[in-house]
Structure formats: structure tokens, C-alpha cells
Design an enzyme around this catalytic site. Structure first.
Site, PDB file in Angstrom:
ATOM      1  N   CYS A 337     114.180   7.304  14.735  1.00  0.00           N
ATOM      2  CA  CYS A 337     112.959   8.065  14.534  1.00  0.00           C
ATOM      3  C   CYS A 337     112.902   9.244  15.510  1.00  0.00           C
ATOM      4  CB  CYS A 337     111.741   7.156  14.649  1.00  0.00           C
ATOM      5  SG  CYS A 337     110.249   7.848  13.901  1.00  0.00           S
ATOM      6  N   HIS A 457     112.971   2.372  10.905  1.00  0.00           N
ATOM      7  CA  HIS A 457     112.679   1.256  11.804  1.00  0.00           C
ATOM      8  C   HIS A 457     113.022  -0.051  11.085  1.00  0.00           C
ATOM      9  CE1 HIS A 457     110.547   3.686  14.764  1.00  0.00           C
ATOM     10  NE2 HIS A 457     109.906   4.275  13.769  1.00  0.00           N
TER      11      HIS A 457
END
Length: 526
Positions: A337, A457
């Protein structure tokens, strides 16, 4: 309607989240349909539900303990700090906007209808609601418009168990001081006290418990031990960054796979590494300065709530240069991310979503990121396509996870590049991302050499993927991969929830807690 019980604490990190999770598992084991609820959560660890909505991970953990899928109604308000005096405000899973602490304090009562709607939806579906408070109910500067502690307890007519942390010391003062600062109507809601994180012989504590009950006028319903249980933590108050995960570099065993996670000031979703943390033969540690980095086998740049500021922090303290040097020498580097965004060549923020302006990235991947006002929230499934370097063994492996990020990342021009995977967004129209070489908007992941980046994630939650990564790192180090054990994360979590429930059953007066659930709701009128 559902019965309910609320867990409040004398301070942050008193153990509310863990006790709520344990009660959810106990009630489930006893045959009830149970759900967690927290009206307002402040945390950087968040989760995307199946319908693409964002919520705090503490309630996700509690939902897992209850054996149900997480729903955004379990956490209708999520505050994600962007700096010391402001947060991104997420309501019913969607971004409302950024507010300063003062702005939010003046606005939050307008969110009561959202809170009550979410709670009543859960009431209609479940037998028991386990409610978690936030911080302390005795913060006298915040009590006037409280929507998460006693204010919420009064709104939904919930009896309260108050938890104190004996491990930090002063637990009797914590509990009695909190009770003294409550209004009469609020104190009447407190039906039991819990002393948490106790170590030692409880009989030595008994005289203090007797005095506590006499002075407080409320029974102690349990003295729970300091529990070594591997369950995801809520936020940056975690003890996960300390202890065995932060061993001195010189203490690393030559037979261990050494993984260093950069502990940036705004680190988020460090729950991504739970499986790696619990593999035998793997040592995962959190690093926040160059002297701690050493020569790890892999460096992970985790998610962050402010990519540009955390990259600037790394640049100023020398960690960026140290990582670049390690990568040039062949050390594996993986960004997730915000960490993926940092690995690129350029970060642009024309609308001031983060820090504004432009800054160069670390230059380890030929991608560029432009921050925009729209937030990506989606669950994805995917397959690794052409991972590079030592991660080639991941090819054709499947994964599942979720994305939470501001900004779009694309390949820079037509530079040679190996796309890392195809993904399909589960809660939108099916869309395959990254099919062709060249410049691609919304590049979900990329790799070059031993440097890998992804927006997803949860990509490390699958045993096969983590095993292959460890196998590759072990091969580079000349270690027999069989020395590194494997683990089924789902089964491991279940074992930990059951262990938590067993421990709480042994140390809480569950008969009394069930009586509290059954009591008539007298004295709950506003």
C-alpha cells in the site's frame, strides 16, 4: 431484542478489545448468536468488508471470534488520524472528510442517528451484542457530548463492566478514580469490575479486592491474567512492536530468516504480518532507526496513513538510503500500500490530500503515484503473473485481500517491467487489472528484481504464499527450508480465540455476567 453488555476501560489499552473478543467467543460457544459493536473507533488498522466498506479491525477480530462475517454496522464511525490534531472521518464505511479534533468534537453528535441505526440493525439479527467503549469514560473534557462510552451506554441501555490494567500499576486508583468521576446515573450502569493483566498469586491481591468492592460499591467479576495470546491488535498502542519481535540485531540466530518491518510514525495495517510473525524459523522485527536495521533477509515497507510524510521521515533519519543500499545489494524489499507507493519514482499530490506538492520516491520501482480525493476501497482476488527475482516461485499462486488507499499508481512510460499479478475486484463489476505491458492506470502491483510492491492487504495471509517467500529467502541464505515451519492462519486464529475463551472462563464470574445480561433494565432511563 438482543441483550447487551458493554466493556469500558480506565484508559486506552486496558484490554477492552481482547475481553470483548473473548466474550464473543464464549457466548458463541454457549449457543448464542453474538455480534460486536463499537460506535466510534480511532485506529489506522482497518478492513474492507465484502460490500466494499471500511471498518476498524478490532471489530473484525471480534466478529471472527463470534463466528460471523464482519459488517460495517459493527463500527459505524472510524477515525483514522492524519496528524496529531486531525483525522479522516469514515461514517458507515465511507469517507465523510478530514476534520480537526475541534471540528469533529463539535460535529459528532450529528452522527448519533447513524450509530443508533447501526446498533438497532444488529439488535434485530443477534441474541447478544458485546459493546466496546473507547479510552476512558472519565475524561471530563470529553463527557459532555460522549457517543462511545457512558453516553452510548445510556442511549442503548447497556450494563457496563469496567476494566482496569494492573500491569501498569495503580489499578485500584484507576478503578476507584474512574467511578468517582462518573455521574450518579453513569455509575449505576457499572455492574462489575475487572482487573486485567494480573501476574502472580491472586490470593495476595484478595485484600485489595475486598477494599475495592467496599469503597466502590461494585463487585469484582474477575481477575484476568496477562495473556500471551496471538490475536490481532487494534492500533499503535500495541505491544507487538516490542518484546521478542524487537530483538537486538546482534541476537539474531544464523538459522533464522530475518525480516525487518519499517516502523514508520503513521504505520497502518501491521496485521498483514501476523502469519510471518508466527512461523518457526522466522524472526520478524519492527525497525525505526538505521542502527536497528542490520542486514535482514527481507525488508517490508508497510501501509501508512500518510505516505509522503513517512517517506520524508525515512529520508531524514537515513532509513531510505539504507534500504536503497540493501536493495542494490540484492536484499528483498516488499512494499504494501503506502510502502508500495514509496518504492516508486514520483509522488504527486496536486489536491493536498496528504502533504501537497510533489516529491521523488525511492526509485526502486518504475511507477508513479498521483493522490486524488477518491478513496479506493475494494476486496480483490488475484493470481501472481510474472513476479521477478527470487519471488518467481509465486507465479500462478492465488491470493485474496483488500485495498484501502488514496491515489492511483501507474507504470512510468514503457520501461521494462514485470507485472506482478492479475486481480479481480470482488465488490465491483469484474475487472482484470494489469493485462498488458506498458503504462497502466491503477497498477495494483509491480516487481523488478528482488523489489516487489502491492496495494493488496492480506496478501501474506495465505500459507502457500508465505511458505514460498520463506523458501526463497532460505535458499538465498543457504538454510534448509524444512527448518521453517508452516501454519494454517485460519486454524491458528481459531485456536487462539478458543484459548482466550477458556482463559476468561477460568478467571471471570460468567454466572454473574449472565445474570447481568438477564437483569431488568431498571435505572437506564435518560
Amino acid at each position: 431484542m438482543a441483550k447487551k453488555i458493554m466493556i469500558q476501560g480506565t484508559m486506552s489499552n486496558a484490554g477492552k478489545s481482547l475481553i470483548c473478543a473473548g466474550l464473543c467467543r464464549i457466548f458463541r460457544q454457549d449457543g448464542y448468536k453474538v455480534a460486536p459493536f463499537k460506535s466510534q473507533n480511532m485506529a489506522l488498522n482497518s478492513f474492507i468488508t465484502e460490500d466494499g466498506l471500511e471498518m476498524g479491525r478490532a471489530q473484525v477480530v471480534q466478529a471472527e471470534a463470534a463466528g460471523i462475517p464482519p459488517k460495517v454496522q459493527m463500527n459505524p464511525i472510524l477515525l483514522k488520524p492524519t496528524n496529531d490534531v486531525g483525522s479522516q472521518v469514515i461514517v458507515n464505511g465511507e469517507v465523510l472528510g478530514n476534520m480537526s479534533a475541534r471540528e469533529y468534537f463539535a460535529y459528532k453528535k450529528q452522527l448519533i442517528p447513524d450509530i443508533l441505526k447501526a446498533f438497532h440493525q444488529l439488535e434485530e439479527e443477534y441474541d447478544i451484542i458485546v459493546i466496546e467503549g473507547a479510552g476512558s469514560p472519565a475524561e471530563i473534557n470529553l463527557k459532555q457530548d460522549d457517543i462511545v462510552n457512558m453516553g452510548l451506554a445510556r442511549m442503548v441501555h447497556a450494563p457496563v463492566l469496567l476494566v482496569g490494567d494492573i500491569d501498569r500499576g495503580g489499578v485500584f486508583a484507576q478503578l476507584l478514580g474512574t467511578l468517582m468521576l462518573l455521574e450518579k446515573e453513569e455509575k449505576e450502569l457499572v455492574r462489575g469490575l475487572i482487573i486485567n493483566k494480573f501476574r502472580g498469586d491472586k490470593t495476595i491481591l484478595d485484600p485489595g479486592i475486598d477494599m475495592l468492592e467496599q469503597k466502590g460499591g461494585i463487585p469484582v467479576v474477575g481477575v484476568t491474567p496477562y495473556m500471551q495470546i496471538e490475536i490481532e491488535d487494534e492500533d499503535s498502542l500495541t505491544e507487538r512492536f516490542e518484546g521478542r519481535r524487537k530483538r537486538n540485531v546482534q541476537d539474531m540466530s544464523a538459522g533464522s530468516i530475518d525480516i525487518a518491518v519499517i516502523r514508520t510514525p503513521r504505520i497502518s495495517n501491521f496485521t498483514d504480518f501476523m502469519l510471518l510473525e508466527n512461523l518457526s524459523g522466522v524472526s520478524l522485527r519492527y525497525v525505526k532507526q538505521c542502527s536497528e536495521l542490520g542486514h535482514p533477509d527481507m525488508i517490508i515497507l508497510p501501509g501508512t496513513k500518510n505516505t509522503m510524510e513517512d517517506l520524508r521521515w525515512m529520508r531524514q533519519n537515513g532509513l531510505e538510503a539504507a534500504i536503497q543500499k540493501a536493495a542494490s545489494g540484492g536484499t528483498a524489499v516488499w512494499g504494501i500500500c503506502g510502502g508500495y507507493q514509496m518504492l516508486g519514482e514520483k509522488l504527486s499530490d496536486p489536491d493536498g490530500v496528504e502533504s501537497g506538492g510533489c516529491m521523488r520516491g525511492m526509485g526502486l520501482l518504475p511507477v508513479e503515484t498521483i493522490f486524488g480525493r477518491e478513496k479506493t476501497r475494494t476486496r480483490v482476488v488475484g493470481t501472481f503473473r510474472h513476479p521477478d527475482g527470487i519471488f518467481q516461485g509465486l507465479k500462478d499462486m492465488e491470493f485474496e485481500g483488500y485495498e484501502i488507499h488514496m491515489g492511483e499508481t501507474g507504470l512510468k512510460g514503457l520501461l521494462p517491467m514485470n507485472e506482478i499479478y492479475d486481480t479481480v475486484q470482488k465488490n465491483k463489476e469484474p475487472e482484470v487489472i494489469g493485462k498488458d505491458l506498458g503504462y497502466i492506470r491503477n497498477q495494483d502491483g509491480a516487481s523488478r528484481g528482488n523489489v516487489c510492491g502491492t496495494y493488496v492487504h492480506g496478501i501474506f495471509d495465505r500459507e502457500e504464499i508465505v511458505t514460498e517467500i520463506v523458501r526463497a529467502l532460505a535458499g538465498e541464505k543457504g538454510i534448509d527450508v524444512h527448518e521453517c515451519g508452516t501454519i494454517d492462519l485460519k486454524k491458528f486464529k481459531e485456536s487462539q480465540y478458543n484459548l482466550l475463551a477458556d482463559t476468561l472462563r477460568n478467571h471471570l464470574d460468567m454466572e454473574r455476567i449472565y445474570q447481568i445480561l438477564e437483569e431488568e433494565e431498571d435505572g437506564y432511563e435518560d
